[in-house]
Enzyme design. Structure first.
Site, PDB file in Angstrom:
ATOM      1  N   CYS A  75      37.223  37.853  52.467  1.00  0.00           N
ATOM      2  CA  CYS A  75      35.783  37.759  52.764  1.00  0.00           C
ATOM      3  C   CYS A  75      35.503  38.309  54.157  1.00  0.00           C
ATOM      4  CB  CYS A  75      35.306  36.311  52.661  1.00  0.00           C
ATOM      5  SG  CYS A  75      36.152  35.179  53.779  1.00  0.00           S
TER       6      CYS A  75
ATOM      7  N   ASP B 116      44.359  35.110  49.279  1.00  0.00           N
ATOM      8  CA  ASP B 116      42.912  34.931  49.429  1.00  0.00           C
ATOM      9  C   ASP B 116      42.646  34.029  50.640  1.00  0.00           C
ATOM     10  OD1 ASP B 116      40.206  34.881  49.096  1.00  0.00           O
ATOM     11  OD2 ASP B 116      40.206  33.784  47.201  1.00  0.00           O
TER      12      ASP B 116
ATOM     13  N   GLN C 275      32.812  29.073  44.732  1.00  0.00           N
ATOM     14  CA  GLN C 275      32.132  30.325  45.054  1.00  0.00           C
ATOM     15  C   GLN C 275      30.621  30.144  45.013  1.00  0.00           C
ATOM     16  OE1 GLN C 275      33.186  33.207  46.096  1.00  0.00           O
ATOM     17  NE2 GLN C 275      35.403  33.026  45.845  1.00  0.00           N
TER      18      GLN C 275
END
Length: 483
Positions: free
Chosen positions: A441, A414, A310
């Site tokens: 995202c 994810d 990240q």
């Protein structure tokens, strides 16, 4: 026979001055061209309501056109002065953070209404989670070398040794970073011009995009917020390599940054494509160590130059906390069960869930083999049991593992920006889990997937937004689906 224009308002490659009137999801400013025949919408990415911009039309249809931002002629009245150098990667840094949050929330929730068909999305909204660090939050930055710069007086390109970022909207032109951009490590960026001078003084040439030649290509830096160390990667071609002393360059970096230097790597990239890491070529350690350690929620993760991690670790802690809160909201669906962690990357979420649950078995799957190797190593380092990681395509993995069907109560998702392929999503639905926690995202593809999940009987119970990347259009979403 020449192709007829598709509309009467704009032509492809036409350069226009446009007043931005509104904001759409993904940082697209909305401009309108008005005439006696009506009004026509033009979307311009990375712009704000109130700005007057110069933009080039890239594609158009009868209903709207999409343009590329060339320059901001007049700022918005909402913009404020900041002590940072303007760079393309932070188009909204002059917009107060509260307004950034407002734009992101409104435009994201509207996607779930329009694409996901969730009319009551505002009622399901849980929380907007802000980044703990509004500035200097990134732990990785890639700076590009270029042999072509820009003359701000003559308003044209010029031959110049540059190290910084691409000029907005021009792939082959670089602009020097002369000071802190407000995104990465201030001490490092204030010294970047010194590094540029060192490289320029060698007499070796920076990369020339159009000619596809040169020696210096990229300078990549990773930072650990836990240790404050910096890990460097100099990317060059092999041409003229004997003329460059890598060990001397390492000593120069130590003179600048002292014991903050974790290590220096050197990557050879002779490919003509504009990417940092080559599919062929080599990466070798010149000095120090090839990894740094970062901490998330009390767990340690070793990060190499190639590892995915990240980019905003302090905000990632907030993101993962929200994901784990949703996962553990009903512990009866986690404790003593199998939890699927699909598109798991380096397995961070699965490890945190395993460390906070009772006898849960986490099965993590991701197509990137190197990420799975990192996941396995990190699990060993943190001494967490109950984790199994598989390097495989998620859809194919589920097809050859029917034993998980009807046995999974909780699934963590994810995926990458493209979202989940419909066939893969159907296989996930076929597992018949009670609940899914879907991290994204790219809320546009998540909203698309939401419609399919609702048709399969899954409804949104909660949705939270996490501002991982202040001063950009990006936003992360965490959605809890239940049957």
């Amino acid at each position: 026979m020449p192709r007829r224009d598709r509309n009467k308002f704009v032509k492809r490659n036409q350069v226009l001055e446009l007043r931005i009137e509104d904001y759409a999801f993904g940082g697209k400013g909305i401009a309108r061209i008005h005439s006696e025949e009506g009004s026509f919408v033009v979307f311009v990415p990375n712009t704000l309501p109130g700005q007057l911009v110069k933009a080039q039309i890239k594609k158009s249809s009868k209903k709207y056109a999409e343009a590329k931002l060339i320059d901001v002629i007049t700022p918005s009245k909402n913009e404020v002065d900041v002590p940072f150098q303007d760079i393309p990667g932070a188009p909204y840094i002059k917009l107060p953070i509260e307004l950034q949050h407002q734009y992101k929330k409104e435009s994201t929730l509207s996607l779930f209404k329009r694409i996901g068909k969730v009319e009551n999305i505002e009622d399901l909204f849980d929380e907007f989670i802000i980044s703990p660090n509004v500035f200097h939050y990134r732990n990785k930055m890639e700076y590009g070398f270029s042999a072509i710069g820009y003359d701000n007086v003559e308003k044209r390109d010029k031959d110049e040794f540059t190290l910084g970022f691409k000029r907005r909207g021009v792939w082959w032109m670089g602009e020097n970073l002369e000071k802190d951009s407000g995104l990465f490590d201030k001490e490092f960026e204030d010294h970047l011009k010194t590094i540029r001078k060192y490289c320029s003084d060698t007499g070796l040439h920076p990369w020339h995009g159009p000619k596809k030649e040169g020696f210096f290509r990229y300078f990549v830096v990773r930072k650990s917020f836990k240790t404050n160390e910096l890990l460097f990667n100099l990317v060059t071609t092999s041409y003229d390599l004997p003329k460059f002393d890598l060990n001397k360059f390492a000593r120069f970096l130590v003179e600048l940054f002292g014991d903050r230097v974790a290590g220096l790597l050197h990557t050879i990239n002779d490919e003509v494509g504009d990417r940092t890491m080559a599919t062929s070529g080599s990466i070798e350690l010149v000095f120090g160590k090839d990894k740094i350690v970062e901490e998330l929620l009390g767990l340690n993760f070793e990060i190499s130059m190639k590892s995915f991690f990240q980019t905003n670790p302090k905000s990632a802690e907030k993101l993962y906390t929200k994901v784990v809160d949703y996962v553990l909201e009903d512990k009866s669906k986690v404790d003593d069960t199998i939890v699927m962690d699909l598109f798991c990357g380096t397995g961070t979420i699965g490890q945190i869930v395993a460390s906070k649950s009772n006898n849960a078995k986490i099965v993590g799957v991701d197509i990137v083999a190197s990420a799975i190797e990192d996941a396995k190593e990190n699990a060993k380092r943190n001494a967490i049991d109950g984790l199994q990681f598989y390097a495989a395509d998620v859809g194919k993995f589920l097809a050859v593992h029917p034993e998980y069907q009807e046995k999974i109560k909780t699934i963590i998702l994810d995926p990458a920006r493209a979202g989940i392929m419909p066939k893969t999503l159907q296989k996930i639905i076929h597992l018949n889990a009670d609940r899914m926690v879907y991290v994204s995202c790219n809320p546009a593809t998540q909203a698309r997937d939401t419609e399919l999940l609702r048709e399969a009987g899954y409804e949104i119970k909660k949705i939270s937004l996490v501002d991982q990347f202040p001063h950009t259009a990006h936003i992360e979403t965490v959605v809890l689906f239940e049957k």
